[in-house]
Scaffold this motif. Structure first.
Motif, PDB file in Angstrom:
ATOM      1  N   GLN A  13       2.331   1.640  -3.421  1.00  0.00           N
ATOM      2  CA  GLN A  13       1.346   2.182  -4.360  1.00  0.00           C
ATOM      3  C   GLN A  13       1.210   3.690  -4.206  1.00  0.00           C
ATOM      4  O   GLN A  13       1.068   4.408  -5.193  1.00  0.00           O
ATOM      5  CB  GLN A  13      -0.014   1.508  -4.161  1.00  0.00           C
ATOM      6  N   MET A  14       1.276   4.170  -2.967  1.00  0.00           N
ATOM      7  CA  MET A  14       1.209   5.615  -2.728  1.00  0.00           C
ATOM      8  C   MET A  14       2.383   6.330  -3.401  1.00  0.00           C
ATOM      9  O   MET A  14       2.214   7.394  -3.997  1.00  0.00           O
ATOM     10  CB  MET A  14       1.231   5.912  -1.224  1.00  0.00           C
ATOM     11  N   LEU A  73       4.326   5.090  -5.960  1.00  0.00           N
ATOM     12  CA  LEU A  73       4.268   4.926  -7.414  1.00  0.00           C
ATOM     13  C   LEU A  73       3.196   5.816  -8.042  1.00  0.00           C
ATOM     14  O   LEU A  73       3.381   6.343  -9.134  1.00  0.00           O
ATOM     15  CB  LEU A  73       4.017   3.466  -7.776  1.00  0.00           C
ATOM     16  N   ALA A  74       2.082   6.000  -7.352  1.00  0.00           N
ATOM     17  CA  ALA A  74       0.991   6.828  -7.876  1.00  0.00           C
ATOM     18  C   ALA A  74       1.271   8.318  -7.711  1.00  0.00           C
ATOM     19  O   ALA A  74       0.557   9.151  -8.261  1.00  0.00           O
ATOM     20  CB  ALA A  74      -0.315   6.468  -7.171  1.00  0.00           C
ATOM     21  N   GLY A  75       2.306   8.651  -6.935  1.00  0.00           N
ATOM     22  CA  GLY A  75       2.632  10.048  -6.721  1.00  0.00           C
ATOM     23  C   GLY A  75       1.815  10.697  -5.615  1.00  0.00           C
ATOM     24  O   GLY A  75       1.868  11.911  -5.432  1.00  0.00           O
ATOM     25  N   THR A  76       1.065   9.898  -4.865  1.00  0.00           N
ATOM     26  CA  THR A  76       0.309  10.423  -3.733  1.00  0.00           C
ATOM     27  C   THR A  76       1.264  11.042  -2.718  1.00  0.00           C
ATOM     28  O   THR A  76       0.957  12.056  -2.100  1.00  0.00           O
ATOM     29  CB  THR A  76      -0.516   9.296  -3.066  1.00  0.00           C
ATOM     30  N   ARG A  92      11.192   6.782  -6.094  1.00  0.00           N
ATOM     31  CA  ARG A  92      10.124   6.276  -6.959  1.00  0.00           C
ATOM     32  C   ARG A  92      10.705   5.433  -8.095  1.00  0.00           C
ATOM     33  O   ARG A  92      10.208   4.356  -8.391  1.00  0.00           O
ATOM     34  CB  ARG A  92       9.284   7.418  -7.522  1.00  0.00           C
ATOM     35  N   LEU A 151      10.044   1.538  -8.687  1.00  0.00           N
ATOM     36  CA  LEU A 151       9.502   1.067  -9.960  1.00  0.00           C
ATOM     37  C   LEU A 151      10.359  -0.062 -10.518  1.00  0.00           C
ATOM     38  O   LEU A 151       9.841  -1.095 -10.968  1.00  0.00           O
ATOM     39  CB  LEU A 151       9.420   2.233 -10.951  1.00  0.00           C
ATOM     40  N   GLU A 196       9.741  -3.175  -8.313  1.00  0.00           N
ATOM     41  CA  GLU A 196       8.414  -3.751  -8.522  1.00  0.00           C
ATOM     42  C   GLU A 196       8.305  -4.440  -9.883  1.00  0.00           C
ATOM     43  O   GLU A 196       7.694  -5.494  -9.997  1.00  0.00           O
ATOM     44  CB  GLU A 196       7.332  -2.670  -8.384  1.00  0.00           C
ATOM     45  N   ARG A 252       0.836  -1.206   0.000  1.00  0.00           N
ATOM     46  CA  ARG A 252       0.000   0.000   0.000  1.00  0.00           C
ATOM     47  C   ARG A 252       0.870   1.255   0.000  1.00  0.00           C
ATOM     48  O   ARG A 252       0.580   2.216  -0.706  1.00  0.00           O
ATOM     49  CB  ARG A 252      -0.940   0.008   1.202  1.00  0.00           C
TER      50      ARG A 252
END
Length: 130
Positions: free
Chosen positions: A20-21, A23-26, A78, A82, A85, A17
């Protein structure tokens, strides 16, 4: 948000989780991630479990701990995440997915051109074309 599945340890699910934050740029490079206490409270898990999730990201060079400030996404974190992953997907997930594709007799061309959720069986065995 505390919908964990039993097939994987909770700390790995939390790590995913957090990944994902990132990678999504959150949470951008240089920014702080939510605190261990905050995540533990939101997910109703032991703070040590959350700490293990963070340590997994520290170990691969994506996150750094700043004493008294918390956990931050490292510059270049990041891109590193990437790479990690993608490598993990190709080594662990893709062989299983490819096996399933072959077992179901799916044509990769159909998978790439199909609307999400429903492959177009134009090249599947037994299909008749007008």
């Amino acid at each position: 948000m505390d919908d964990f599945h039993t097939s994987q340890p909770i700390f790995l699910q939390i790590r995913q989780r957090l990944a994902q934050m990132i990678l999504a740029g959150t949470v951008a490079e240089g920014e702080a991630l939510p605190s261990v206490r905050q995540i533990a409270a939101e997910l109703s898990v032991n703070p040590l479990t959350v700490t293990r999730a963070f340590e997994a990201l520290v170990d691969i060079g994506v996150v750094e701990k700043r004493r008294g400030l918390g956990m931050f996404v490292k510059p270049g974190g990041r891109a590193e995440l990437l790479t990690q992953e993608r490598t993990a997907f190709l080594k662990q997930e893709w062989p299983r997915i490819l096996g399933q594709i072959r077992a179901l007799g799916l044509d990769p061309r159909d998978l790439l051109s199909a609307p999400q959720g429903a492959p177009n069986p134009t090249h599947a065995e037994g299909q008749h074309h007008d």
